[in-house]
Design an enzyme around this catalytic site. Structure first.
Site, mmCIF file in Angstrom:
data_model
loop_
_atom_site.group_PDB
_atom_site.id
_atom_site.type_symbol
_atom_site.label_atom_id
_atom_site.label_comp_id
_atom_site.label_asym_id
_atom_site.label_seq_id
_atom_site.Cartn_x
_atom_site.Cartn_y
_atom_site.Cartn_z
ATOM 1 N N ARG A 106 51.735 63.828 35.353
ATOM 2 C CA ARG A 106 50.896 62.805 35.855
ATOM 3 C C ARG A 106 49.972 62.216 35.095
ATOM 4 N NH1 ARG A 106 48.702 61.179 41.149
ATOM 5 N NH2 ARG A 106 46.427 61.754 41.340
ATOM 6 N N HIS A 123 51.520 68.690 36.406
ATOM 7 C CA HIS A 123 50.350 67.884 36.114
ATOM 8 C C HIS A 123 50.087 67.112 34.987
ATOM 9 C CE1 HIS A 123 47.064 66.520 38.865
ATOM 10 N NE2 HIS A 123 46.192 66.899 38.131
ATOM 11 N N TYR A 130 40.571 59.256 32.267
ATOM 12 C CA TYR A 130 41.709 58.667 31.380
ATOM 13 C C TYR A 130 41.179 57.681 30.397
ATOM 14 C CZ TYR A 130 44.295 61.543 34.845
ATOM 15 O OH TYR A 130 44.872 62.526 35.641
ATOM 16 N N HIS A 184 43.678 58.006 43.727
ATOM 17 C CA HIS A 184 42.376 58.490 43.800
ATOM 18 C C HIS A 184 41.245 57.823 44.644
ATOM 19 C CE1 HIS A 184 42.647 60.180 39.473
ATOM 20 N NE2 HIS A 184 43.566 60.841 40.260
#
Length: 298
Positions: A244, A241, A276, A267
């Site tokens: 990603r 993860h 982010y 998403h």
């Protein structure tokens, strides 16, 4: 010990709301905890429930766990009202705990390069396979479940994009960078040579002898840990993860539009993607503080 009322509530959740066994087990534990703490949910008052809820943090439970227990109790009392077991809802004053959303772990570009080099350096077929896994994760932002579920037929013709089926069965296009395409084709060549003569070809891009027929997330994580150690990176900072996360953060650092990153990650809510921006901003601020001559103390 579960009461008849809790049993009835869990049965309703299973039948009417199609709750998973995992959810039912968690709700069962949550309600049993509350039931024991307040001397019975059917006779509890608002003050007793508030005292139980306030004690959760003192017991060391996270905000996320406390929020789930509150949800379980609130839903139980709504069910109790509908069944006329109680005429009031003593859980109505329970306020949801504030949950600070943790920022995702992110690797630097240099650490990604080190991880790729360590993956490629593995002996035999393990090197091309791990390199393809890391390249696909980092270059396309695939979830680990999406990555390991890739079919070999999807990449045989060296496509520039993959059609990925994500959460909720929604499909999206995932781009393949040149480096990722080259790594996949190199892995395919090794994979085909390693196949036993006359044996049927596995449909999976990353086949395994396990029950699923393909590499598992746990095994991929173990391989990443080994590569991280070889690259001199703390393995606790590396996971499928995290690759990603690095994909999304590095895109934003490079000036990518947030809506584009949302689409690439699959998403449903842009609020999920916005986390982010905080990571990217923090990292850019650190670069300014450490590199700009007017920002340094010396």
């Amino acid at each position: 010990m579960t009461t008849p009322q809790i049993e009835a509530f869990l049965e309703m959740m299973a039948v009417e709301r199609d709750a998973s066994p995992h959810t039912l087990a968690a709700y069962g534990r949550d309600l049993a905890d509350a039931d024991g703490a307040v001397g019975g949910l059917m006779s509890a008052d608002a003050e007793g429930l508030e005292a139980w809820f306030a004690d959760l943090s003192r017991r060391g439970l996270s905000a996320a766990t406390a929020a789930r227990r509150r949800s379980a109790v609130r839903q139980f009392y709504r069910f109790a009202l509908a069944e006329s077991w109680r005429a009031d809802d003593p859980s109505r004053r329970l306020e949801a705990p504030k949950q600070g959303r943790p920022l995702p772990k992110v690797l630097t570009r240099e650490e990604i390069e080190g991880l790729l080099a360590a993956a490629a350096a593995r002996d035999g077929a393990a090197g091309p396979r791990l390199l393809a896994l890391v390249e696909l994760s980092y270059a396309s932002g695939l979830r680990v479940s999406e990555l390991l579920a890739l079919k070999v037929e999807a990449v045989r013709r060296d496509p520039a994009f993959l059609i990925v089926r994500g959460k909720g069965g929604k499909e999206r296009l995932a781009p393949l960078a040149p480096a990722a395409r080259a790594a996949v084709q190199a892995w395919l060549a090794v994979r085909d040579v390693a196949r036993k003569p006359k044996a049927p070809d596995s449909p999976w891009l990353f086949p395994s002898s396990g029950a699923s027929g393909h590499l598992t997330p746990r095994r991929f994580a173990q391989l990443l840990d080994q590569a991280a150690i070889q690259a001199g990176i703390d393995p606790s900072r590396v996971s499928p993860h995290v690759l990603r996360h690095a994909f999304a953060t590095h895109l934003l650092e490079g000036g990518a539009d947030l809506r584009v990153v949302q689409t690439l990650l699959g998403h449903a809510d842009i609020a999920t993607t916005q986390i982010y921006t905080h990571v990217a901003t923090d990292r850019l601020s650190e670069v300014v503080r450490s590199k700009h001559p007017l920002a340094r103390d010396d």
